[in-house]
Write a protein that holds these residues in place. Structure first.
Motif, mmCIF file in Angstrom:
data_model
loop_
_atom_site.group_PDB
_atom_site.id
_atom_site.type_symbol
_atom_site.label_atom_id
_atom_site.label_comp_id
_atom_site.label_asym_id
_atom_site.label_seq_id
_atom_site.Cartn_x
_atom_site.Cartn_y
_atom_site.Cartn_z
ATOM 1 N N PHE A 142 0.838 -1.184 0.000
ATOM 2 C CA PHE A 142 0.000 0.000 0.000
ATOM 3 C C PHE A 142 0.877 1.238 0.000
ATOM 4 O O PHE A 142 2.091 1.174 0.257
ATOM 5 N N SER A 143 0.250 2.366 -0.295
ATOM 6 C CA SER A 143 0.952 3.641 -0.281
ATOM 7 C C SER A 143 0.145 4.646 0.518
ATOM 8 O O SER A 143 -1.085 4.562 0.600
ATOM 9 N N TYR A 144 0.858 5.596 1.116
ATOM 10 C CA TYR A 144 0.228 6.674 1.861
ATOM 11 C C TYR A 144 1.032 7.932 1.602
ATOM 12 O O TYR A 144 2.159 8.056 2.082
ATOM 13 N N PHE A 145 0.473 8.822 0.794
ATOM 14 C CA PHE A 145 1.187 9.981 0.285
ATOM 15 C C PHE A 145 2.472 9.508 -0.395
ATOM 16 O O PHE A 145 2.411 8.779 -1.361
ATOM 17 N N ASN A 146 3.673 9.851 0.100
ATOM 18 C CA ASN A 146 4.898 9.416 -0.596
ATOM 19 C C ASN A 146 5.538 8.190 0.045
ATOM 20 O O ASN A 146 6.678 7.844 -0.263
ATOM 21 N N TYR A 147 4.819 7.526 0.954
ATOM 22 C CA TYR A 147 5.293 6.280 1.557
ATOM 23 C C TYR A 147 4.747 5.087 0.766
ATOM 24 O O TYR A 147 3.563 5.048 0.433
ATOM 25 N N ILE A 148 5.627 4.116 0.496
ATOM 26 C CA ILE A 148 5.223 2.864 -0.156
ATOM 27 C C ILE A 148 5.671 1.708 0.734
ATOM 28 O O ILE A 148 6.859 1.579 1.029
ATOM 29 N N VAL A 149 4.734 0.886 1.154
ATOM 30 C CA VAL A 149 5.014 -0.205 2.089
ATOM 31 C C VAL A 149 4.745 -1.535 1.382
ATOM 32 O O VAL A 149 3.712 -1.703 0.723
ATOM 33 N N TYR A 150 5.659 -2.479 1.544
ATOM 34 C CA TYR A 150 5.528 -3.792 0.908
ATOM 35 C C TYR A 150 6.399 -4.792 1.643
ATOM 36 O O TYR A 150 7.273 -4.420 2.436
ATOM 37 N N ASN A 151 6.175 -6.059 1.351
ATOM 38 C CA ASN A 151 7.011 -7.145 1.870
ATOM 39 C C ASN A 151 7.685 -7.803 0.671
ATOM 40 O O ASN A 151 7.064 -8.588 -0.049
ATOM 41 N N SER A 152 8.941 -7.493 0.459
ATOM 42 C CA SER A 152 9.654 -7.971 -0.732
ATOM 43 C C SER A 152 9.836 -9.484 -0.734
ATOM 44 O O SER A 152 10.029 -10.085 -1.796
ATOM 45 N N ALA A 153 9.771 -10.112 0.451
ATOM 46 C CA ALA A 153 9.971 -11.561 0.526
ATOM 47 C C ALA A 153 8.820 -12.335 -0.102
ATOM 48 O O ALA A 153 8.968 -13.520 -0.430
ATOM 49 N N LEU A 154 7.696 -11.687 -0.318
ATOM 50 C CA LEU A 154 6.508 -12.377 -0.847
ATOM 51 C C LEU A 154 6.442 -12.361 -2.365
ATOM 52 O O LEU A 154 5.600 -13.047 -2.947
ATOM 53 N N SER A 156 8.507 -11.889 -6.405
ATOM 54 C CA SER A 156 9.720 -11.958 -7.223
ATOM 55 C C SER A 156 10.117 -10.529 -7.611
ATOM 56 O O SER A 156 9.315 -9.592 -7.484
ATOM 57 N N PRO A 157 11.349 -10.328 -8.090
ATOM 58 C CA PRO A 157 11.772 -8.972 -8.482
ATOM 59 C C PRO A 157 10.873 -8.331 -9.529
ATOM 60 O O PRO A 157 10.580 -7.129 -9.446
ATOM 61 N N SER A 158 10.412 -9.106 -10.514
ATOM 62 C CA SER A 158 9.542 -8.548 -11.556
ATOM 63 C C SER A 158 8.169 -8.176 -10.975
ATOM 64 O O SER A 158 7.596 -7.136 -11.335
ATOM 65 N N GLU A 161 8.534 -5.042 -8.993
ATOM 66 C CA GLU A 161 8.634 -3.887 -9.890
ATOM 67 C C GLU A 161 7.246 -3.429 -10.341
ATOM 68 O O GLU A 161 6.956 -2.228 -10.390
ATOM 69 N N ASN A 162 6.380 -4.391 -10.663
ATOM 70 C CA ASN A 162 5.009 -4.051 -11.063
ATOM 71 C C ASN A 162 4.265 -3.361 -9.924
ATOM 72 O O ASN A 162 3.538 -2.379 -10.140
ATOM 73 N N ILE A 163 4.450 -3.871 -8.725
ATOM 74 C CA ILE A 163 3.781 -3.297 -7.557
ATOM 75 C C ILE A 163 4.253 -1.864 -7.316
ATOM 76 O O ILE A 163 3.443 -0.959 -7.065
ATOM 77 N N LEU A 164 5.556 -1.646 -7.405
ATOM 78 C CA LEU A 164 6.097 -0.314 -7.164
ATOM 79 C C LEU A 164 5.631 0.681 -8.221
ATOM 80 O O LEU A 164 5.322 1.848 -7.900
ATOM 81 N N GLU A 165 5.545 0.257 -9.477
ATOM 82 C CA GLU A 165 5.042 1.141 -10.526
ATOM 83 C C GLU A 165 3.611 1.568 -10.230
ATOM 84 O O GLU A 165 3.231 2.728 -10.428
ATOM 85 N N HIS A 166 2.830 0.624 -9.744
ATOM 86 C CA HIS A 166 1.433 0.901 -9.405
ATOM 87 C C HIS A 166 1.348 1.901 -8.245
ATOM 88 O O HIS A 166 0.616 2.901 -8.319
ATOM 89 N N GLU A 167 2.102 1.640 -7.188
ATOM 90 C CA GLU A 167 2.020 2.493 -6.004
ATOM 91 C C GLU A 167 2.609 3.878 -6.248
ATOM 92 O O GLU A 167 2.169 4.864 -5.647
#
Length: 258
Positions: A142-154, A156-158, A161-167
């Protein structure tokens, strides 16, 4: 009290009108940014328009008439000594409204505190204008203003990357403001079922915007859609934030291919 009751009634009617207009004519269209502003302006119009009053004074010349005061009967009022008790229904309804308002205000503050707990004390990785936080909890990105929170262990790198582009789209376009506004209006008009449907439409349209903008920078749209489906398994979401996963994933995929 009566004036407040009438104001809330008028505002609720306008909210229902804007929602039904969106639902019938705009929800299947793909101009998502225009829909975003329509939904937001609809909320503010619904609260401001009932405050506007138009007055027109018409002077009517009274016809002259002669009264015979001798024919007017004289009445005398005799007090009975007992006062009748009347229930002020407006006061009761406003009391119920205030109680509901306070309950939803408490929930909003509680959700905000939960969000601050997630963000507090975490290691922040600065990426341009974004503050990325990699957590160990099983939480939906999820994102909150300019914060992006995720669990990278869940992921793959690709997929990450898709998640970060979205957020990043959520952050760039300040979608968190829309989420807060939707929650505040739900708090103010909690008794109106249309406001909850309205909020759902706002959040869903924000996801359409983020999906559309994110796929502009992603070559493999099929992989992006698979990422959407994978994230649905991690459905622990933080309130008053932009979640990568929202309900109605099927609609999001349909809109991506439309």
């Amino acid at each position: 009290m009566k004036a407040l009751f009438i104001y809330l009634l008028k505002s609720s009617g306008l909210i229902a009108t804007f929602y039904l207009s969106y639902y019938l004519f705009l929800r299947k269209e793909t101009f998502f940014t225009s829909n975003r502003w329509f939904l937001l302006l609809g909320l503010f119009t619904s609260t401001l328009l009932p405050l506007v009053t138009l007055k027109k004074t018409i002077w009517v010349e009274a016809a002259p008439k002669n009264y015979d005061f001798a024919e007017i009967p004289l009445q005398t009022a005799a007090g009975t000594g007992t006062a009748s008790f009347e229930i002020n229904w407006y006061l009761i309804l406003i009391g119920i409204y205030v109680i509901g308002l306070l309950l939803f205000l408490f929930k909003f503050l509680f959700d905000f505190r939960q969000l601050t707990i997630v963000l507090k004390g975490k290691t922040i990785q600065q990426q341009a204008d974004f503050k990325c936080i990699d957590v160990s909890e099983n939480v939906s990105p999820f994102s909150y203003f300019n914060y992006i929170v995720y669990n990278s262990a869940l992921y793959s790198p690709s997929e990450l990357e898709n998640i970060l582009e979205h957020e990043k789209v959520h952050c760039k376009q300040n979608h968190s403001i829309d989420v807060i506004i939707a929650n505040l209006f739900c708090m103010l008009f909690w008794y109106n079922p249309f406001i909850w449907l309205y909020k759902k439409s706002i959040l869903q349209n924000l996801e359409f915007i983020a999906d559309y903008e994110a796929t502009k920078n992603i070559t493999d749209k099929k992989a992006y859609q698979i990422t959407l489906l994978k994230v649905t398994t991690h459905d622990h979401c933080v309130a008053i934030s932009n979640h990568f996963y929202q309900s109605l994933i099927k609609k999001r995929i349909v809109m991506l291919n439309k």
